[in-house]
Enzyme design. Structure first.
Site, short mmCIF file in Angstrom:
data_model
loop_
_atom_site.label_atom_id
_atom_site.label_comp_id
_atom_site.label_asym_id
_atom_site.label_seq_id
_atom_site.Cartn_x
_atom_site.Cartn_y
_atom_site.Cartn_z
N SER A 160 4.48 12.82 -93.49
CA SER A 160 5.43 13.87 -93.24
C SER A 160 4.82 15.26 -93.16
O SER A 160 5.49 16.20 -92.73
CB SER A 160 6.50 13.86 -94.34
N SER A 213 1.74 10.86 -96.81
CA SER A 213 2.06 12.01 -95.96
C SER A 213 0.97 13.05 -95.77
O SER A 213 1.12 13.94 -94.95
CB SER A 213 3.32 12.69 -96.47
N LYS A 262 3.04 23.53 -96.59
CA LYS A 262 4.15 22.63 -96.21
C LYS A 262 5.45 23.15 -96.81
O LYS A 262 5.49 23.55 -97.97
CB LYS A 262 3.84 21.23 -96.74
N1 GLN Z 1 6.09 7.75 -94.80
C1 GLN Z 1 6.42 7.66 -96.18
C2 GLN Z 1 7.90 7.80 -96.38
O1 GLN Z 1 8.57 8.06 -95.43
C3 GLN Z 1 5.63 8.65 -96.99
C4 GLN Z 1 6.25 9.99 -97.10
C5 GLN Z 1 5.44 10.92 -97.95
O2 GLN Z 1 4.32 10.62 -98.34
N2 GLN Z 1 6.03 12.04 -98.27
O3 GLN Z 1 8.39 7.65 -97.47
#
Ligand code: GLN
Length: 512
Positions: free
Chosen positions: A149, A173, A74
């Site tokens: 994400s 994410s 990532k």
């Molecule tokens: N969807 C969550 C956010 O937007 C989690 C993001 C993540 O785990 N990096 O904060």
């Protein structure tokens, strides 16, 4: 046989070598990446060089347990000499100076890195639509989101563009995109894997973890990523077991809790049905299932978005356009400021009283440096990141700190206590990872609140710091070819337990 176990056998038999393996993955990347947008950068020459170096080493013996594991990373995780953009315009041209600890350890165990995967900008999002490089598409149906994400990592694994990939999970994410793409994703206990070399979003929540096509590959990766690291003081001094040893499939006598708040209104009926069916299967295998309650679940989203935006506003303050990152054009800024000054001076000529005072203040104000920060950050960050920085600055501001941030911290403790209590009764919890199947690209982008609500089943694990594993259950009965996953949560450092249950669920599916 798992995809990596297959490759490993072929390597050991001499049927293939690392170089040929890498080439075959690049053929798939070339065929699919334009459509899926899963990788933001790849380096074939470098990957082939890594492969050749491994091929020159004799044998695939125990000293290199990951030899030939082809991986994506990532793009919020550092790899020496490679871009690390965080899918943001802010870092579009930034190159990392060092390897993240996890990357360094996996590399030492024989993993080969092919490229960096797309993600939501600075890992902020639930659908992989906030990336500066455009959305990732779900390999199961490209009109739908892959989840976020770490959507690029999950999509790359699901589409066979790499064996496995690294993701990060601050509020879901890894687990969300794993569920949406039909792959396995593991968010370890906070502190289990070093955060050194992971670009910070919300430091007390961020976790790095593996995404793979099977539980075994994730367990194998965790073996090599986990463990204390002197470069991350929050990494835990806890021994690392061999996680693959827990994949026996034997779950007799294990106590599994179903938290009623996770199966309440708002959960898609198809997802609920598939999870219930899997739970019945686990019961037949000898697990003891009971209903449990996590009463503070309803405060999860609010608490998460208060605390993570506070941490993000502080972490992202470093992108000032001066030391590194996107820098606004000084010439343009000077010209704009000069024009503004002329306009203000012109207005001054006719103004009087309070108006003149206000104009004078504006003329004297606006120091150049301040305007320069503003211009660089305005250009560099996308809407979602700006929204979070503003929200975070607000909840930390002196007038509101007690009402929001301090209260949020207290609720975080209560949520953690809920889990501590329930793990006295059960060994693990089973829950959905997402309330709905993947949604259409673009359908929620104008409604941040709806997007935030899709995190309801995942943020609590990060608030409490506990591990969570998502395993695929198959395709949704109604949604067109869209995958459904199931989440297994365990107590702190209970990765072995959740991996064991995950592998039992995987076997059930294999038999179905
Ligand atoms: N969807 C969550 C956010 O937007 C989690 C993001 C993540 O785990 N990096 O904060």
């Amino acid at each position: 046989m798992t995809p990596f176990a297959d490759a490993r056998k072929a390597l050991q038999n001499g049927e293939t070598d690392c170089e040929r393996l890498v080439s075959s993955f690049f053929a798939r990347i070339r065929a699919q990446n334009d459509r899926l947008n899963a990788f933001v950068s790849v380096d074939e020459e470098d990957a082939l060089e890594q492969a050749r170096r491994l091929d020159r080493l004799t044998g695939a013996g125990p000293e290199l347990p990951l030899k030939g594991m082809v991986m994506g990373v990532k793009d919020v995780i550092c790899m020496k000499g490679r871009p690390v953009t965080c899918s943001s315009r802010m870092l579009e041209h930034f190159e990392s100076l060092y390897d993240a600890t996890a990357v360094e350890r996996l590399r030492a165990a024989g993993a080969i890195f092919v490229g960096k995967t797309n993600c939501d900008e600075f890992a902020m999002g639930s659908s992989n639509e906030t990336s500066y490089f455009g959305p990732v598409r779900n390999p199961a149906n490209p009109d739908y989101v892959p989840g976020g994400s770490s959507g690029g990592s999950a999509a790359a694994v699901a589409a066979g563009m790499c064996h496995t990939a690294l993701g990060t999970d601050t509020g879901g994410s890894i687990r969300q995109p794993a569920a949406h793409c039909g792959v396995v994703g593991l968010k370890p206990t906070y502190g289990r894997v070093s955060r050194y070399g992971l670009v910070a979003f919300a430091s007390s929540f961020d976790c790095m973890g593996p995404i793979g096509q099977c539980v075994e590959d994730c367990a194998l990766l965790l073996n090599h990523m986990a463990g204390q690291d002197e470069r991350d003081s929050t990494s835990a001094p806890v021994d690392v077991p061999d996680y693959t040893q827990s994949l026996t499939g034997d779950i007799r006598g294990m106590r599994i809790g179903l938290p009623k708040e996770y199966f309440a209104d708002g959960l898609d009926a198809g997802i609920r049905g598939m999870i219930e069916e899997c739970v019945r299967g686990l019961e037949r295998e000898g697990a003891v299932v009971q209903d449990v309650s996590l009463p503070r679940t309803e405060y999860g989203i609010a608490t998460y978005y208060i605390l993570t935006t506070a941490e993000a506003s502080s972490n992202l303050a470093r992108y000032d356009g001066i030391r590194y990152g996107r820098r606004a054009s000084l010439d343009e800024l000077l010209e704009t400021m000069q024009n503004e000054r002329e306009e203000l001076e012109l207005a001054m000529e006719t103004a009087s009283g309070a108006d003149a005072e206000a104009l004078k203040e504006r003329l004297d104000g606006d120091p150049m440096l301040h305007r320069f920060y503003m211009a660089s950050r305005t250009e560099g960050f996308g809407d979602e990141v700006k929204r979070r920085i503003m929200l975070g600055a607000y909840v930390l501001s002196s007038g509101y700190y007690e009402a929001y941030y301090a209260k949020g911290q207290r609720v975080r403790t209560l949520i953690r206590n809920d889990f501590d209590t329930v793990f006295k009764e059960v060994d693990a919890l089973i829950a959905p990872a997402v309330p709905t199947p993947p949604f259409r690209i673009g359908s929620k982008t104008d409604d941040p609140m709806a997007m935030y609500l899709s995190d309801i089943y995942t943020v609590t694990a990060n608030l409490a710091g506990i591990p969570g594993l998502v395993v695929p259950l198959g395709l949704h009965p109604e949604a067109p070819h869209l995958p459904v996953g199931m989440q297994i949560l365990g107590p702190h450092f209970g990765e072995e337990t959740i991996l064991r249950i995950g592998s039992a669920a995987e076997r059930l599916r294999g038999r179905a």
